[in-house]
Design a protein around this motif. Structure first.
Motif, PDB file in Angstrom:
ATOM      1  N   GLU A  10     -25.552 -26.435 -27.421  1.00 11.32           N
ATOM      2  CA  GLU A  10     -25.995 -25.245 -28.147  1.00 11.32           C
ATOM      3  C   GLU A  10     -25.114 -25.025 -29.370  1.00 11.32           C
ATOM      4  N   MET A  11     -25.754 -24.535 -30.424  1.00 15.35           N
ATOM      5  CA  MET A  11     -25.009 -24.168 -31.621  1.00 15.35           C
ATOM      6  C   MET A  11     -25.651 -22.928 -32.225  1.00 15.35           C
ATOM      7  N   SER A  12     -24.830 -22.212 -32.991  1.00 12.41           N
ATOM      8  CA  SER A  12     -25.327 -21.022 -33.658  1.00 12.41           C
ATOM      9  C   SER A  12     -24.833 -21.034 -35.091  1.00 12.41           C
ATOM     10  N   VAL A  19     -24.940 -26.016 -41.239  1.00  8.69           N
ATOM     11  CA  VAL A  19     -24.561 -26.436 -39.893  1.00  8.69           C
ATOM     12  C   VAL A  19     -24.778 -27.948 -39.758  1.00  8.69           C
ATOM     13  N   LEU A  21     -25.249 -31.031 -36.889  1.00 11.01           N
ATOM     14  CA  LEU A  21     -25.501 -31.423 -35.506  1.00 11.01           C
ATOM     15  C   LEU A  21     -25.112 -32.889 -35.348  1.00 11.01           C
ATOM     16  N   LYS A  38     -37.496 -31.935 -34.371  1.00 12.51           N
ATOM     17  CA  LYS A  38     -37.297 -30.503 -34.130  1.00 12.51           C
ATOM     18  C   LYS A  38     -38.382 -30.019 -33.189  1.00 12.51           C
ATOM     19  N   SER A  82     -29.418 -22.444 -43.999  1.00 17.18           N
ATOM     20  CA  SER A  82     -30.182 -22.269 -42.755  1.00 17.18           C
ATOM     21  C   SER A  82     -31.119 -21.063 -42.835  1.00 17.18           C
ATOM     22  N   THR A  87     -34.554 -22.194 -36.218  1.00 18.95           N
ATOM     23  CA  THR A  87     -34.235 -22.011 -34.802  1.00 18.95           C
ATOM     24  C   THR A  87     -35.139 -22.900 -33.967  1.00 18.95           C
ATOM     25  N   TYR A  90     -33.177 -29.481 -31.349  1.00 17.15           N
ATOM     26  CA  TYR A  90     -33.141 -30.649 -32.214  1.00 17.15           C
ATOM     27  C   TYR A  90     -32.772 -31.875 -31.393  1.00 17.15           C
ATOM     28  N   THR A 112     -29.954 -30.487 -28.917  1.00 16.61           N
ATOM     29  CA  THR A 112     -29.052 -29.389 -29.276  1.00 16.61           C
ATOM     30  C   THR A 112     -29.908 -28.171 -29.596  1.00 16.61           C
ATOM     31  N   LEU A 114     -30.369 -24.946 -31.423  1.00 18.12           N
ATOM     32  CA  LEU A 114     -29.797 -24.264 -32.585  1.00 18.12           C
ATOM     33  C   LEU A 114     -30.411 -22.882 -32.715  1.00 18.12           C
TER      34      LEU A 114
END
Lengths: 118, 112
Positions: A10-12, A19, A21, A38, A82, A87, A90, A112, A114
Protein backbone atom coordinates in the motif's frame (compact mmCIF):
# COMPACT_ATOMS: atom_id res chain seq x y z
CA UNK A 1 10.30 -19.55 -14.00
CA UNK A 2 9.81 -15.82 -13.98
CA UNK A 3 8.72 -14.05 -10.82
CA UNK A 4 7.57 -10.48 -10.27
CA UNK A 5 7.88 -8.82 -6.86
CA UNK A 6 6.10 -5.70 -5.68
CA UNK A 7 7.31 -4.97 -2.18
CA UNK A 8 4.89 -2.14 -1.35
CA UNK A 9 1.40 -3.49 -0.61
CA UNK A 10 0.00 0.00 0.00
CA UNK A 11 1.06 3.55 -0.68
CA UNK A 12 -0.48 6.96 -0.22
CA UNK A 13 0.25 10.23 -1.97
CA UNK A 14 -1.25 13.68 -1.86
CA UNK A 15 -2.87 15.16 -4.90
CA UNK A 16 -0.39 16.91 -7.24
CA UNK A 17 2.58 15.12 -5.65
CA UNK A 18 4.83 12.51 -7.24
CA UNK A 19 4.94 8.86 -6.21
CA UNK A 20 7.09 5.93 -7.27
CA UNK A 21 5.95 2.31 -7.20
CA UNK A 22 8.63 -0.34 -7.22
CA UNK A 23 8.82 -3.63 -9.09
CA UNK A 24 11.57 -6.18 -9.43
CA UNK A 25 11.57 -9.34 -11.48
CA UNK A 26 13.64 -12.43 -11.86
CA UNK A 27 14.40 -13.95 -15.25
CA UNK A 28 17.18 -15.52 -17.23
CA UNK A 29 15.71 -14.24 -20.49
CA UNK A 30 17.26 -11.42 -22.46
CA UNK A 31 14.27 -10.46 -24.58
CA UNK A 32 11.07 -9.67 -22.74
CA UNK A 33 8.38 -7.11 -22.09
CA UNK A 34 7.33 -5.32 -18.92
CA UNK A 35 4.00 -3.71 -18.14
CA UNK A 36 2.22 -1.68 -15.53
CA UNK A 37 -1.52 -2.20 -15.28
CA UNK A 38 -4.01 -0.23 -13.23
CA UNK A 39 -7.14 -1.67 -11.64
CA UNK A 40 -9.48 1.02 -10.26
CA UNK A 41 -12.38 0.16 -7.93
CA UNK A 42 -14.49 -0.56 -11.01
CA UNK A 43 -12.30 -3.68 -11.46
CA UNK A 44 -11.50 -2.96 -15.11
CA UNK A 45 -7.81 -3.64 -15.68
CA UNK A 46 -6.18 -1.02 -17.91
CA UNK A 47 -2.69 -0.84 -19.37
CA UNK A 48 -0.71 2.13 -18.04
CA UNK A 49 2.63 1.70 -19.73
CA UNK A 50 4.73 -0.87 -21.57
CA UNK A 51 8.48 -1.35 -21.95
CA UNK A 52 10.44 -3.57 -24.32
CA UNK A 53 13.61 -4.90 -22.70
CA UNK A 54 15.81 -4.29 -25.73
CA UNK A 55 14.99 -0.57 -25.64
CA UNK A 56 17.22 1.36 -23.28
CA UNK A 57 15.04 4.44 -23.33
CA UNK A 58 12.51 4.56 -20.52
CA UNK A 59 8.88 4.56 -21.63
CA UNK A 60 6.66 7.53 -20.81
CA UNK A 61 2.94 8.12 -21.15
CA UNK A 62 1.87 11.60 -20.12
CA UNK A 63 2.20 11.74 -16.30
CA UNK A 64 3.42 8.14 -16.11
CA UNK A 65 7.02 7.13 -16.65
CA UNK A 66 9.20 4.17 -15.80
CA UNK A 67 12.73 3.69 -14.57
CA UNK A 68 13.89 0.51 -16.27
CA UNK A 69 17.15 -0.89 -14.94
CA UNK A 70 17.80 -4.09 -16.88
CA UNK A 71 20.91 -5.17 -15.02
CA UNK A 72 19.22 -4.68 -11.67
CA UNK A 73 15.99 -6.25 -12.98
CA UNK A 74 14.04 -3.31 -11.71
CA UNK A 75 11.04 -1.59 -13.30
CA UNK A 76 9.56 1.21 -11.20
CA UNK A 77 6.59 3.40 -12.12
CA UNK A 78 6.60 7.13 -11.43
CA UNK A 79 3.33 9.02 -11.33
CA UNK A 80 3.72 12.77 -11.51
CA UNK A 81 1.08 15.33 -10.54
CA UNK A 82 -1.04 12.63 -8.90
CA UNK A 83 -4.79 12.91 -9.37
CA UNK A 84 -7.68 11.45 -7.40
CA UNK A 85 -8.48 9.27 -10.41
CA UNK A 86 -5.11 7.55 -10.02
CA UNK A 87 -6.43 5.79 -6.92
CA UNK A 88 -6.25 2.10 -7.84
CA UNK A 89 -4.36 -1.15 -7.55
CA UNK A 90 -1.24 -1.14 -9.69
CA UNK A 91 0.21 -4.35 -11.03
CA UNK A 92 3.59 -4.92 -12.58
CA UNK A 93 3.73 -7.71 -15.18
CA UNK A 94 6.33 -9.62 -17.19
CA UNK A 95 6.19 -11.51 -20.45
CA UNK A 96 9.13 -13.16 -22.15
CA UNK A 97 9.52 -12.85 -25.87
CA UNK A 98 8.20 -15.71 -27.98
CA UNK A 99 7.58 -16.21 -31.66
CA UNK A 100 4.08 -15.97 -33.05
CA UNK A 101 2.33 -19.28 -32.73
CA UNK A 102 4.08 -20.20 -29.52
CA UNK A 103 3.08 -19.66 -25.94
CA UNK A 104 4.23 -17.00 -23.52
CA UNK A 105 2.93 -16.40 -20.01
CA UNK A 106 1.95 -12.99 -18.72
CA UNK A 107 3.04 -13.03 -15.07
CA UNK A 108 1.87 -10.47 -12.53
CA UNK A 109 3.11 -9.23 -9.19
CA UNK A 110 0.96 -9.02 -6.09
CA UNK A 111 0.06 -5.38 -6.63
CA UNK A 112 0.37 -2.04 -4.85
CA UNK A 113 -2.74 -0.28 -3.63
CA UNK A 114 -2.30 3.46 -4.23
CA UNK A 115 -4.48 5.98 -2.48
CA UNK A 116 -4.42 9.59 -3.67
CA UNK A 117 -5.62 12.02 -1.01
CA UNK A 118 -6.61 15.68 -1.01
CA UNK B 1 -13.80 -0.28 -29.12
CA UNK B 2 -12.04 -3.45 -28.10
CA UNK B 3 -14.02 -5.77 -25.92
CA UNK B 4 -13.49 -8.82 -23.71
CA UNK B 5 -16.76 -10.03 -22.26
CA UNK B 6 -17.16 -12.42 -19.37
CA UNK B 7 -20.53 -14.09 -19.13
CA UNK B 8 -21.28 -13.17 -15.50
CA UNK B 9 -20.11 -10.53 -13.03
CA UNK B 10 -21.30 -12.50 -10.01
CA UNK B 11 -21.90 -16.21 -9.65
CA UNK B 12 -22.85 -18.40 -6.70
CA UNK B 13 -22.42 -22.17 -7.01
CA UNK B 14 -22.62 -25.13 -4.69
CA UNK B 15 -19.71 -27.36 -3.74
CA UNK B 16 -19.33 -30.19 -6.22
CA UNK B 17 -21.07 -28.43 -9.09
CA UNK B 18 -19.47 -28.21 -12.52
CA UNK B 19 -18.95 -24.54 -13.32
CA UNK B 20 -18.35 -22.89 -16.68
CA UNK B 21 -16.91 -19.40 -16.95
CA UNK B 22 -17.13 -18.02 -20.46
CA UNK B 23 -14.99 -15.37 -22.07
CA UNK B 24 -15.46 -13.88 -25.52
CA UNK B 25 -13.25 -11.36 -27.31
CA UNK B 26 -14.11 -9.48 -30.49
CA UNK B 27 -10.60 -8.47 -31.52
CA UNK B 28 -9.46 -11.60 -33.37
CA UNK B 29 -6.73 -12.08 -30.78
CA UNK B 30 -4.58 -15.20 -30.79
CA UNK B 31 -3.70 -15.24 -27.09
CA UNK B 32 -6.17 -15.67 -24.26
CA UNK B 33 -5.60 -16.03 -20.53
CA UNK B 34 -7.50 -16.99 -17.38
CA UNK B 35 -6.41 -15.62 -14.00
CA UNK B 36 -7.73 -15.74 -10.50
CA UNK B 37 -7.27 -12.71 -8.28
CA UNK B 38 -7.09 -12.99 -4.52
CA UNK B 39 -6.20 -10.28 -1.97
CA UNK B 40 -2.48 -10.21 -1.28
CA UNK B 41 -1.74 -12.74 -4.02
CA UNK B 42 -2.24 -10.62 -7.09
CA UNK B 43 -3.21 -12.27 -10.36
CA UNK B 44 -2.25 -15.89 -10.72
CA UNK B 45 -2.32 -17.54 -14.12
CA UNK B 46 -4.51 -20.63 -14.39
CA UNK B 47 -4.34 -21.47 -18.11
CA UNK B 48 -3.56 -19.71 -21.34
CA UNK B 49 -4.05 -20.39 -25.00
CA UNK B 50 -2.18 -19.13 -28.05
CA UNK B 51 -4.42 -20.63 -30.72
CA UNK B 52 -7.63 -22.56 -31.27
CA UNK B 53 -7.50 -25.92 -29.48
CA UNK B 54 -4.08 -25.04 -28.03
CA UNK B 55 -3.69 -24.59 -24.29
CA UNK B 56 -0.91 -24.35 -21.76
CA UNK B 57 -0.98 -24.73 -18.00
CA UNK B 58 -0.28 -21.66 -15.99
CA UNK B 59 0.95 -21.54 -12.42
CA UNK B 60 -2.14 -22.91 -10.67
CA UNK B 61 -4.01 -25.26 -13.04
CA UNK B 62 -5.10 -27.81 -10.46
CA UNK B 63 -8.86 -28.17 -10.26
CA UNK B 64 -9.42 -26.33 -13.54
CA UNK B 65 -9.60 -27.13 -17.22
CA UNK B 66 -10.15 -24.96 -20.31
CA UNK B 67 -11.64 -25.18 -23.75
CA UNK B 68 -10.94 -23.14 -26.85
CA UNK B 69 -12.96 -24.46 -29.75
CA UNK B 70 -13.25 -21.09 -31.48
CA UNK B 71 -10.72 -18.30 -31.66
CA UNK B 72 -12.94 -15.76 -29.93
CA UNK B 73 -14.05 -17.93 -27.00
CA UNK B 74 -12.04 -19.29 -24.08
CA UNK B 75 -13.90 -21.19 -21.38
CA UNK B 76 -12.71 -22.00 -17.89
CA UNK B 77 -14.19 -25.12 -16.31
CA UNK B 78 -14.27 -26.05 -12.66
CA UNK B 79 -14.94 -29.78 -12.80
CA UNK B 80 -16.11 -30.02 -9.19
CA UNK B 81 -16.27 -26.65 -7.49
CA UNK B 82 -14.78 -26.34 -4.03
CA UNK B 83 -14.91 -23.53 -1.48
CA UNK B 84 -11.21 -22.74 -2.02
CA UNK B 85 -12.08 -21.78 -5.59
CA UNK B 86 -14.10 -18.82 -4.34
CA UNK B 87 -12.33 -15.93 -6.03
CA UNK B 88 -12.37 -13.23 -8.68
CA UNK B 89 -11.69 -14.66 -12.14
CA UNK B 90 -10.30 -12.47 -14.89
CA UNK B 91 -10.07 -13.27 -18.57
CA UNK B 92 -7.69 -11.44 -20.92
CA UNK B 93 -6.69 -11.52 -24.56
CA UNK B 94 -3.84 -10.13 -26.62
CA UNK B 95 -2.86 -10.09 -30.27
CA UNK B 96 0.84 -10.84 -30.36
CA UNK B 97 3.33 -11.71 -27.67
CA UNK B 98 4.42 -8.57 -25.87
CA UNK B 99 1.44 -6.46 -26.85
CA UNK B 100 -1.23 -5.05 -24.58
CA UNK B 101 -3.58 -7.52 -22.93
CA UNK B 102 -7.22 -6.50 -22.71
CA UNK B 103 -9.22 -7.67 -19.74
CA UNK B 104 -12.81 -8.54 -19.06
CA UNK B 105 -14.72 -7.11 -16.11
CA UNK B 106 -14.13 -10.17 -14.00
CA UNK B 107 -16.44 -12.78 -12.49
CA UNK B 108 -16.71 -12.95 -8.74
CA UNK B 109 -17.40 -16.61 -8.02
CA UNK B 110 -18.59 -17.77 -4.63
CA UNK B 111 -18.72 -21.50 -3.91
CA UNK B 112 -20.91 -22.39 -0.93
Amino acid sequence: AQTVTQSQPEMSVQEAETVTLSCTYDTSENNYYLFWYKQPPSRQMILVIRQEAYKQQNATENRFSVNFQKAAKSFSLKISDSQLGDTAMYFCAFMKHAFIGTASKLTFGTGTRLQVTL
Amino acid sequence: DVKVTQSSRYLVKRTGEKVFLECVQDMDHENMFWYRQDPGLGLRLIYFSYDVKMKEKGDIPEGYSVSREKKERFSLILESASTNQTSMYLCASSHEVGTEAFFGQGTRLTVV
